[in-house]
Design an enzyme around this catalytic site. Structure first.
Site, PDB file in Angstrom:
ATOM      1  N   GLY A   6      42.222  31.591  51.521  1.00 37.17           N
ATOM      2  CA  GLY A   6      43.172  31.863  52.600  1.00 37.17           C
ATOM      3  C   GLY A   6      44.236  32.878  52.231  1.00 37.17           C
ATOM      4  O   GLY A   6      45.132  33.158  53.023  1.00 37.17           O
ATOM      5  N   GLY A  19      43.803  36.008  51.852  1.00 34.26           N
ATOM      6  CA  GLY A  19      43.574  37.231  52.631  1.00 34.26           C
ATOM      7  C   GLY A  19      42.541  38.179  52.028  1.00 34.26           C
ATOM      8  O   GLY A  19      42.419  39.322  52.477  1.00 34.26           O
ATOM      9  N   SER A  60      39.160  38.344  52.126  1.00 31.73           N
ATOM     10  CA  SER A  60      38.112  38.838  53.039  1.00 31.73           C
ATOM     11  C   SER A  60      38.717  39.716  54.126  1.00 31.73           C
ATOM     12  O   SER A  60      38.148  40.758  54.477  1.00 31.73           O
ATOM     13  CB  SER A  60      37.383  37.674  53.705  1.00 31.73           C
ATOM     14  OG  SER A  60      36.775  36.877  52.738  1.00 31.73           O
ATOM     15  N   SER A 116      37.272  33.602  42.484  1.00 36.61           N
ATOM     16  CA  SER A 116      37.109  33.924  41.051  1.00 36.61           C
ATOM     17  C   SER A 116      38.327  33.445  40.245  1.00 36.61           C
ATOM     18  O   SER A 116      39.101  34.261  39.733  1.00 36.61           O
ATOM     19  CB  SER A 116      36.819  35.414  40.829  1.00 36.61           C
ATOM     20  OG  SER A 116      37.609  36.274  41.600  1.00 36.61           O
TER      21      SER A 116
END
Ligand code: ADP
Length: 206
Positions: free
Chosen positions: A39, A41, A43, A110
């Site tokens: 969440g 950001g 993507s 990651s």
């Protein structure tokens, strides 16, 4: 996972090299590695950047975390071992993409530093740009675009990064973006500027 090591295989050199492809595309391959909490950001910025680069006349492609888990990595879960294998495969795919000359974005949490450092090594320092999407946990949790924080707080998801699984922040990322302060468009502009500075794409006046 059991590792199967093939024998009797030989690397076959092609007749077209990376320089030929880069001349054709008028850009150099790069891997822009977004890391940060769910969440934060990653993507959203990756897809905004992909669009901005294509509009600017470049070949760009965003490899999205969830999307990859539907296919290539659908046999992997979220244990530490599977997260490491997830990142190893992405790094190898990213390396192939960068070799084609495409500006490639990866958006995966990651969370482990060692895995990201291994990715940097796989891809090669000059092609690897680590972007730390450093959005505060409270903001990510407030957004909760997929309802995952709610589930993690309720104990329905175990081992959720930032809640009951660690996130190891990068020590020397190429860029830090806090999306509670900048819009996806502003973030995308600063990454384009970074790519121009690194000589991956030409400045608009060139
Ligand atoms: P991640 O890929 O890191 O899990 P997403 O991009 O899927 O994160 O989700 C981020 C959410 O935050 C989206 O719903 C997006 O619309 C919202 N958002 C609000 N402001 C921003 C911003 N400045 N940059 C990126 N995303 C933002």
């Amino acid at each position: 996972m059991t590792s199967i090591k093939a024998t009797n295989i030989t690397w076959h050199e092609g007749h077209v090299d990376r320089g030929d492809r880069q001349k054709l595309l008028k850009q150099e391959g790069a891997l822009i590695w977004f890391t940060g909490l769910s969440g934060s950001g990653k993507s959203t910025i990756a897809f905004t950047l992909e669009h901005a680069l294509v509009q600017r006349g470049h070949m760009a492609y965003a490899l999205d975390g969830d999307n990859i888990r539907f296919g290539l990595n659908k046999n992997l879960g979220f244990s530490a071992e599977d997260r490491t294998e997830n990142i190893r495969r992405i790094a190898e795919v990213g390396k192939l993409y960068a070799d084609t000359g495409v500006i490639t974005m990866t958006s995966f949490i990651s969370p482990y530093r060692a895995d990201r450092d291994a990715a940097r090594e796989t891809i090669g320092a000059g092609d690897f740009f680590e972007i730390f999407v450093d959005t505060p946990l409270e903001v990510c949790e407030e957004r909760d675009p997929k309802g995952l924080y709610k589930k993690a707080r309720a104990g329905e998801i175990k081992g959720f990064t930032g809640i009951d699984d660690p996130y190891e922040a990068p020590e020397k990322p190429e860029l830090v973006i806090d999306t509670s302060k900048v819009s996806p468009q502003e973030a995308s502009i600063s990454i384009v500027e970074m790519l121009v500075k690194a000589g991956k794409i030409p400045a608009l006046s060139d």
